[in-house]
Design a protein around this motif. Structure first.
Motif, short mmCIF file in Angstrom:
data_model
loop_
_atom_site.label_atom_id
_atom_site.label_comp_id
_atom_site.label_asym_id
_atom_site.label_seq_id
_atom_site.Cartn_x
_atom_site.Cartn_y
_atom_site.Cartn_z
N GLY A 131 -11.30 -14.39 0.46
CA GLY A 131 -11.06 -15.25 1.62
C GLY A 131 -10.27 -14.55 2.69
O GLY A 131 -9.96 -13.36 2.60
N SER A 132 -9.93 -15.30 3.73
CA SER A 132 -9.24 -14.71 4.87
C SER A 132 -8.10 -15.60 5.33
O SER A 132 -8.02 -16.78 4.96
N GLY A 133 -7.23 -15.03 6.14
CA GLY A 133 -6.11 -15.78 6.71
C GLY A 133 -5.74 -15.17 8.05
O GLY A 133 -6.03 -14.00 8.33
N GLN A 134 -5.08 -15.95 8.88
CA GLN A 134 -4.67 -15.49 10.20
C GLN A 134 -3.21 -15.01 10.15
O GLN A 134 -2.34 -15.71 9.65
N VAL A 135 -2.99 -13.81 10.68
CA VAL A 135 -1.66 -13.21 10.70
C VAL A 135 -1.23 -12.99 12.14
O VAL A 135 -1.98 -12.42 12.94
N ARG A 136 -0.05 -13.47 12.47
CA ARG A 136 0.56 -13.22 13.78
C ARG A 136 1.91 -12.56 13.53
O ARG A 136 2.89 -13.23 13.20
N LEU A 137 1.94 -11.24 13.67
CA LEU A 137 3.14 -10.49 13.33
C LEU A 137 4.25 -10.71 14.35
O LEU A 137 4.00 -10.79 15.55
N LYS A 138 5.48 -10.76 13.86
CA LYS A 138 6.65 -10.75 14.73
C LYS A 138 7.20 -9.34 14.88
O LYS A 138 8.16 -9.13 15.63
N LEU A 139 6.61 -8.40 14.17
CA LEU A 139 7.00 -7.00 14.26
C LEU A 139 6.32 -6.39 15.49
O LEU A 139 5.23 -6.79 15.88
N TYR A 140 6.97 -5.38 16.06
CA TYR A 140 6.48 -4.80 17.31
C TYR A 140 5.65 -3.55 17.04
O TYR A 140 5.99 -2.72 16.19
N GLY A 141 4.56 -3.42 17.81
CA GLY A 141 3.73 -2.24 17.74
C GLY A 141 2.46 -2.47 16.93
O GLY A 141 2.50 -3.06 15.84
N ALA A 142 1.34 -1.97 17.46
CA ALA A 142 0.07 -2.13 16.76
C ALA A 142 0.06 -1.39 15.43
O ALA A 142 -0.70 -1.75 14.52
N HIS A 143 0.90 -0.36 15.28
CA HIS A 143 0.95 0.37 14.02
C HIS A 143 1.47 -0.50 12.88
O HIS A 143 1.27 -0.16 11.70
N ALA A 144 2.13 -1.61 13.19
CA ALA A 144 2.62 -2.51 12.14
C ALA A 144 1.47 -3.16 11.37
O ALA A 144 1.67 -3.65 10.25
N VAL A 145 0.26 -3.16 11.96
CA VAL A 145 -0.90 -3.74 11.27
C VAL A 145 -1.16 -2.99 9.97
O VAL A 145 -1.40 -3.60 8.91
N GLU A 146 -1.14 -1.66 10.01
CA GLU A 146 -1.40 -0.87 8.80
C GLU A 146 -0.35 -1.13 7.72
O GLU A 146 -0.66 -1.25 6.53
N ASN A 147 0.91 -1.23 8.13
CA ASN A 147 1.97 -1.52 7.17
C ASN A 147 1.77 -2.90 6.53
O ASN A 147 1.95 -3.08 5.32
N ALA A 148 1.39 -3.87 7.36
CA ALA A 148 1.16 -5.22 6.85
C ALA A 148 -0.03 -5.25 5.89
O ALA A 148 0.00 -5.94 4.86
N LEU A 149 -1.08 -4.50 6.21
CA LEU A 149 -2.25 -4.46 5.33
C LEU A 149 -1.91 -3.83 3.98
O LEU A 149 -2.38 -4.30 2.94
N ALA A 150 -1.12 -2.78 3.99
CA ALA A 150 -0.73 -2.14 2.73
C ALA A 150 0.05 -3.11 1.86
O ALA A 150 -0.20 -3.22 0.64
N ALA A 151 1.01 -3.81 2.47
CA ALA A 151 1.77 -4.80 1.71
C ALA A 151 0.87 -5.92 1.23
O ALA A 151 0.99 -6.39 0.08
N ALA A 152 -0.06 -6.35 2.07
CA ALA A 152 -0.99 -7.42 1.69
C ALA A 152 -1.86 -7.00 0.51
O ALA A 152 -2.11 -7.80 -0.40
N ALA A 153 -2.31 -5.75 0.51
CA ALA A 153 -3.16 -5.27 -0.58
C ALA A 153 -2.42 -5.29 -1.92
O ALA A 153 -2.97 -5.70 -2.95
#
Length: 551
Positions: free
Chosen positions: A271-293
């Motif tokens: 499934g999927s979910g919507q994420v709206r990061l409060k962290l700054y910078g597009a590079h935070a997406v990769e960090n969030a994905l790693a933690a999510a995995a």
């Protein structure tokens, strides 16, 4: 930690009790290497450093409540004497984690993003059970075992950050606390001078997945080819994260708001979910994905992962901390550390956050880049000089390549734009900057500006762009600089209607001098990025700029 009598600690560390140490006395923690952190029940590890010897603080540690001291020589305190205190600390941590009844060890490594990913993942695992994670970047041969020793019988998850300064370091750390899940974020250019190349860095980072058991999980970045190749180096199951279709845990429909915060759809096999990061910078997406995995592998529902990622705020200091002063000046403090990859990510985020505003940056020459140092630092200068800044301050030593790169970028941008009415060209070059270590002067490039002598320091380029300011004790002329005409084609430094390609460039000796210069430059509504290698301590620049502002 699990309570241990001194006799057992001596057995684990192959040590000998001394100084009237009671073998039945029990250490209940914490284990510390700084006597100021001693609490009743502590074990104080006396380490000898370049400037301070922990043995000199043994008596102070006992007075503060330590049960004993782990030391390499007798001291005036109950002591466990060992041949090597750092090795004994690692042995103690290894035995400790082996005795934890239900802990899952998760290791995170990579050239950039380790600490942010660790913080995100620790937030996720805390939803399942008691979690221990490093404070800040405790990720080396001392911080790693000290973090492990904070765990107790109730700990379910140890989320550990593993750093490497050479081949074999991650392997050694993984032996202390064998991971069941290993996350590799990326292979970049941090410490490339120590390793000798990205392939060697990949070899070092891959030691984490090699340490995984067959029943473990390797969480790898599908978007980094050198990380993706690590799948062949482990018998563990592999889960991929990233933005590509190959990733089981991926980000889709990524957008970035006006403050540089990313939103995306988190896609997983269930499934999927919507994420709206409060962290700054597009590079935070990769960090969030790693933690999510990793969280997904631990059984967390996708909705929970998305919600927790969306609520996460920076935990560790000086990593894309964004603070708005009362006068509207925005200070971006990303000064904990820097390498070529993190510099690019920071300037990209700053370009979004500071869009439509006067922007300034304080940087410093990058270190541990080996033979590539001059080239990579010149590229850093080009990155900064070509970022449309109103002003750039380069702090500290070894700044010449950065300054040269910045000048080149500004001149190229100026040449491409319409000239500023009445602005004269640069004066003709009278000689280039001196080569390192007092060598002869190199021939200057055609049209290069004259490098005036700074007070007590090396030759540096004059300011590029902006109005001429009168010399003052700490004014915009800097350390002995001389007035020079603004760059042809650039707008005035103070703003206005002219071409936005002009940048004032200045070299200063340290973080405090950078803050003093900026204090005279900034106006309400401006934005400042502060980023440099850890040794420069540029977080002090940001703190001085913020004064009493809440961080």
């Amino acid at each position: 930690m699990i309570p241990l009598p001194l006799a057992r600690i001596a057995e684990i560390t192959s040590g000998a009790l001394s100084g009237m140490a009671d073998p039945r006395a029990v250490v209940r923690g914490p284990v510390v290497i700084d006597s100021r952190g001693v609490e009743p029940g502590s074990l104080f590890v006396a380490l000898k450093g370049a400037r301070v010897d922990g043995h000199d603080f043994a008596a102070q540690a006992i007075r503060a409540g330590a049960v004993a001291v782990l030391a390499t020589r007798p001291v005036e305190a109950p002591t466990v004497i060992v041949p090597d205190a750092a090795a004994a600390l690692a042995d103690l941590a290894r035995a400790h984690v082996a005795a934890l009844p239900q802990v899952t060890v998760i290791g995170v490594t990579g050239s950039a993003g380790k600490t942010s990913t660790k913080d995100l993942l620790a937030r996720l695992t805390a939803r399942i059970g008691p979690t221990i994670a490093p404070v800040g970047s405790f990720n080396n041969e001392l911080g790693h075992p000290l973090t492990v020793l904070r765990a107790d019988a109730d700990t379910r998850y140890l989320v550990l950050e593993l750093s490497a300064r050479n081949i074999g370091h991650i392997q050694d750390l993984a032996r202390i606390a064998p991971p069941q899940i290993g996350i590799v974020l990326n292979v970049g250019t941090a410490h490339i001078g120590v390793f000798g190349g990205k392939e060697a860095i990949a070899k070092a980072k891959g030691e984490l997945v090699e340490a995984l058991p067959r029943t473990g999980v390797a969480v790898l970045n599908a978007d980094d080819p050198l990380v993706l190749e690590m799948a062949s180096r482990t018998d563990a199951r592999v889960t991929l994260f990233g933005r590509s279709e190959a990733a089981a845990i991926r980000a889709e429909d990524v957008t970035v708001d006006e403050r540089g915060r990313a939103s995306f759809t988190l896609r997983t096999p269930s499934g999927s979910g919507q994420v709206r990061l409060k962290l700054y910078g597009a590079h935070a997406v990769e960090n969030a994905l790693a933690a999510a995995a990793a969280g997904y592998e631990l059984g967390l529902p996708v909705a929970t992962i998305a919600a927790e990622l969306s609520e996460a705020t920076p935990v560790s200091r000086w990593r894309m901390e964004v603070t708005d002063r009362p006068d509207g000046v925005t200070v971006v403090n990303d000064a904990y550390n820097a390498n070529p990859d993190s510099m690019r990510a920071a300037f990209e985020a700053f370009g979004v956050l500071g869009k439509g505003r006067r922007r300034f940056a304080v940087i410093a020459a990058l270190r541990e880049l080996g033979e590539e140092s001059a080239t990579l630092n010149e590229e850093l200068g080009r990155l900064a000089g070509g970022s449309g800044l109103a002003g750039l301050i380069v702090a500290g030593p070894d700044a010449q390549p950065v300054l040269q790169g910045a000048y080149a970028a500004v001149q190229e941008a100026s040449a491409a734009g319409p000239p500023l009415a009445g602005a004269p060209p640069f004066p003709p070059a009278a000689g280039g900057p001196p080569l390192p270590m007092g060598g002869p002067q190199a021939p200057p490039p055609v049209g290069a500006p004259v490098f005036p002598q700074t007070v007590g320091g090396p030759q540096v380029p004059p300011h590029v762009g902006g109005p001429v300011f009168p010399q003052g004790p700490a004014g915009p002329q800097g350390m002995g600089g001389v007035p020079v005409p603004p760059v042809v084609g650039g707008p005035p430094f103070a703003g206005g209607s002219a071409n936005p390609q002009q940048t004032l460039i200045l070299h200063v000796p340290d973080a405090a001098a950078a803050a003093a210069e900026l204090a005279g430059w900034l106006r309400p509504g401006d934005a400042v990025l502060v980023k440099g290698p850890r040794a420069m301590g540029l977080e002090r620049t940001a703190e001085l700029l913020l004064g009493g502002a809440q961080q």
